[in-house]
Write a protein that holds these residues in place. Structure first.
Motif, short mmCIF file in Angstrom:
data_model
loop_
_atom_site.label_atom_id
_atom_site.label_comp_id
_atom_site.label_asym_id
_atom_site.label_seq_id
_atom_site.Cartn_x
_atom_site.Cartn_y
_atom_site.Cartn_z
N ARG A 1 0.83 -1.21 0.00
CA ARG A 1 0.00 0.00 0.00
C ARG A 1 0.86 1.26 0.00
O ARG A 1 0.59 2.21 -0.73
CB ARG A 1 -0.93 0.01 1.21
N ILE B 1 -9.78 2.84 1.98
CA ILE B 1 -8.35 3.06 2.20
C ILE B 1 -7.59 2.97 0.88
O ILE B 1 -6.72 3.79 0.60
CB ILE B 1 -7.80 2.06 3.24
N ARG C 1 -3.15 7.74 2.17
CA ARG C 1 -3.09 6.29 2.35
C ARG C 1 -1.78 5.89 3.02
O ARG C 1 -1.75 5.08 3.95
CB ARG C 1 -3.22 5.58 1.01
#
Length: 200
Positions: free
Chosen positions: A36, A145, A153
């Motif tokens: 991420r 998210i 994020r």
């Protein structure tokens, strides 16, 4: 000695002894967050996965060089961030995780540390229907998210999910503490709105 420090020491000992289970546990704990964060910096999920993979190789090669000046997670995410930023520069792009001073307005819903002043309403009773609804909410939150602006994020993952110290997050992402707080406010507000929209 903090729980994190003790846990780091145990993991380091196990990795040094070549215990595969120690690496697998570390991988499970951090890999999703690593992808991420790298994806946020690179603006590309596939590239984020590649950089996370490269980071794990670097971590295993250099684990004996970890000196404990930061948390183990902080060290791993610093390697990840540096590799992602190097790739961005190599590709001739720019990293823009900071925000302008003009956007420096803290949200009323959060306190100075970025925590909610008022938590979303929790259900008093757990029923099968509410368990199913809870799963749907979590899926919605996970997607929220993923859909956050890259900087938000990255901060939410590092500060909220990985629980890194504010200073470590700022160093990893090369942003000021003020901007880190604002990004965290906004990310949490988006998550709060997602919960309210589904649970309301």
């Amino acid at each position: 000695m903090s729980d994190h420090t003790e846990n780091d020491a145990e993991i380091l000992r196990a990795l040094a002894n070549g215990e595969r289970s120690a690496f697998e546990a570390l991988y499970r704990r951090h890999n999703t967050s690593m992808v991420r964060v790298a994806s946020a910096i690179l603006r590309n999920h596939a590239s984020g996965e590649e950089v996370a993979h490269e980071t794990w190789i670097a971590v295993l090669r250099n684990i004996n060089g970890f000196e404990g000046r930061s948390s183990l997670a902080g060290w791993i995410f610093t390697i990840l961030s540096n590799r992602a930023k190097t790739r961005v520069k190599r590709d001739g792009r720019t990293v823009a995780l900071d925000i302008s001073d003009q956007e420096n307005n803290a949200d009323e819903a959060f306190d100075a540390r970025g925590s909610w002043k008022n938590l979303p309403d929790l259900w008093d009773e757990i029923t099968p229907e509410r368990v199913i609804a809870g799963r749907q909410i979590m899926e919605h939150v996970a997607q929220t998210i993923e859909d956050l602006p890259p900087a938000q994020r990255a901060v939410l993952v590092l500060r909220g999910q990985q629980e890194l110290e504010a200073q470590e997050v700022c160093e990893i992402l090369d942003i000021t503490e003020g901007n880190m707080r604002i990004l965290l406010h906004r990310a949490r507000r988006s998550v709060r709105n997602a919960i309210d929209a589904v649970a309301g």
